[in-house]
Every structure is written in structure tokens, then in C-alpha cells.
Design a protein around this motif. Structure first.
Motif, PDB file in Angstrom:
ATOM      1  N   VAL A  34       0.798  -1.239   0.000  1.00  0.00           N
ATOM      2  CA  VAL A  34       0.000   0.000   0.000  1.00  0.00           C
ATOM      3  C   VAL A  34       0.827   1.283   0.000  1.00  0.00           C
ATOM      4  N   GLY A  35       2.159   1.135  -0.016  1.00  0.00           N
ATOM      5  CA  GLY A  35       3.002   2.320  -0.054  1.00  0.00           C
ATOM      6  C   GLY A  35       3.155   3.038   1.270  1.00  0.00           C
ATOM      7  N   CYS A  36       2.822   2.379   2.381  1.00  0.00           N
ATOM      8  CA  CYS A  36       2.959   3.044   3.681  1.00  0.00           C
ATOM      9  C   CYS A  36       4.435   3.265   4.005  1.00  0.00           C
ATOM     10  N   THR A  37       4.699   4.162   4.949  1.00  0.00           N
ATOM     11  CA  THR A  37       6.083   4.560   5.226  1.00  0.00           C
ATOM     12  C   THR A  37       6.495   4.432   6.689  1.00  0.00           C
ATOM     13  N   SER A  38       5.573   4.078   7.585  1.00  0.00           N
ATOM     14  CA  SER A  38       5.921   4.084   9.009  1.00  0.00           C
ATOM     15  C   SER A  38       5.994   2.708   9.652  1.00  0.00           C
ATOM     16  N   GLY A  39       5.568   1.659   8.942  1.00  0.00           N
ATOM     17  CA  GLY A  39       5.589   0.324   9.526  1.00  0.00           C
ATOM     18  C   GLY A  39       4.917  -0.653   8.593  1.00  0.00           C
ATOM     19  N   SER A 113       6.652  -1.269  13.900  1.00  0.00           N
ATOM     20  CA  SER A 113       6.974   0.115  13.603  1.00  0.00           C
ATOM     21  C   SER A 113       8.070   0.576  14.559  1.00  0.00           C
ATOM     22  N   PRO A 114       8.964   1.446  14.138  1.00  0.00           N
ATOM     23  CA  PRO A 114       9.159   1.970  12.792  1.00  0.00           C
ATOM     24  C   PRO A 114       9.810   0.917  11.897  1.00  0.00           C
ATOM     25  N   LEU A 115       9.905   1.240  10.623  1.00  0.00           N
ATOM     26  CA  LEU A 115      10.552   0.345   9.674  1.00  0.00           C
ATOM     27  C   LEU A 115      12.060   0.338   9.891  1.00  0.00           C
ATOM     28  N   GLY A 141      10.635  -2.454  -0.769  1.00  0.00           N
ATOM     29  CA  GLY A 141      12.008  -2.071  -1.060  1.00  0.00           C
ATOM     30  C   GLY A 141      12.612  -1.131  -0.043  1.00  0.00           C
ATOM     31  N   ALA A 142      13.863  -0.788  -0.295  1.00  0.00           N
ATOM     32  CA  ALA A 142      14.597   0.121   0.595  1.00  0.00           C
ATOM     33  C   ALA A 142      13.862   1.449   0.701  1.00  0.00           C
ATOM     34  N   ARG A 143      13.930   2.031   1.884  1.00  0.00           N
ATOM     35  CA  ARG A 143      13.249   3.293   2.121  1.00  0.00           C
ATOM     36  C   ARG A 143      14.239   4.416   2.157  1.00  0.00           C
TER      37      ARG A 143
END
Length: 143
Positions: A34-39, A113-115, A141-143
Motif C-alpha cells: 500500500v506504499g505506507c512509510t511508518s511500519g 513500527s518503525p521500519l 524495497g529500501a526506504r
């Protein structure tokens, strides 16, 4: 018409099962899905007697909520019983191993969380995985 809600909805059946560490782990919400960024999060199903091998997360807290089943989780070697309606926090860096100690299938919902800085840094196995050489769950993938 595609809406933001439809782009962030993921069904359990639509993601691959991962059995590397035991049980049926499915990552439903993640940077990949889903493209989330925090976990990331998903579900775990364990048959009676099944377990998830011991591991730790060096960057993430893990939040567990038991939907059904009678489980025992070991936190740095200390056993804790958890059952339906129980929620548990696994702090960063704590070794944990989860066993279905009951007679019925168990269902757990989890979130981390966090990633980690990179997906391959997110898990450290402290017990040999059940599927040696198996792939880790694909969180993206890598953030």
C-alpha cells in the motif's frame, strides 16, 4: 473510479503466505502492498502445536493482538500466556518466540513500527528458521 480507500485495502487471501519462521504469516499492509512509510502489519495463523521460531527486531516494536487461540510467547526467555482479546508489545531488540499452546487454531494480528532502514535488517533469527534459506516476508524495497 479508484479511491484512496480502495488503494489501501488488502485482503488476507490476496497476499502470499510466508512459512519461513513457522505458521502462516501474511503481510497485508506494507510499503510493497500500500506504499505506507511508518511500519507494516498483517496476520499470523498457527495450528495447535505450531510455533514461530525465536527472532528479534533491532529497529521495530511489534504489537500483537490475539483474535483467537491460546498462545504462549517467550520474551527474552520469559513465558507469557496470551489469549483472545489480549494485546502485547514486544519492545525493540527483545527475543521472542510464539507457540500455539491450545487445542484450537490461533489467529493473531500484528504491526511493526518503525521500519528498519532496509528490509533485510528488520529481523534477526536467534533460532534456526523452519525453512532454511526461505525468503523473509516481502515488506517492500529500501526506504
Amino acid at each position: 473510479m479508484t479511491t484512496a480507500a480502495s488503494r489501501s485495502k488488502v485482503n488476507f487471501e490476496d497476499v502470499a503466505s510466508n512459512r519461513k519462521r513457522g505458521g502462516d504469516i501474511r503481510i497485508t499492509l506494507s510499503p510493497r502492498t500500500v506504499g505506507c512509510t511508518s511500519g507494516f502489519g498483517g496476520t499470523l495463523r498457527l495450528a495447535p502445536g505450531e510455533y514461530v521460531t525465536e527472532h528479534l527486531h533491532p529497529y521495530s516494536e511489534e504489537f500483537l493482538h490475539v483474535v483467537s487461540g491460546d498462545l504462549e510467547i517467550s520474551l527474552d526467555g520469559e513465558p507469557v500466556r496470551i489469549g483472545p482479546g489480549d494485546s502485547l508489545l514486544v519492545p525493540i531488540g527483545v527475543r521472542h518466540r510464539l507457540v500455539n499452546a491450545g487445542q484450537e487454531p490461533a489467529h493473531v494480528v500484528f504491526h511493526l513500527s518503525p521500519l528498519a532502514p532496509r528490509p533485510e535488517l528488520g529481523h534477526v533469527d536467534t533460532e534456526t528458521p523452519l525453512v532454511e534459506g526461505g525468503a523473509n516476508p516481502d515488506v517492500g524495497g529500501a526506504r
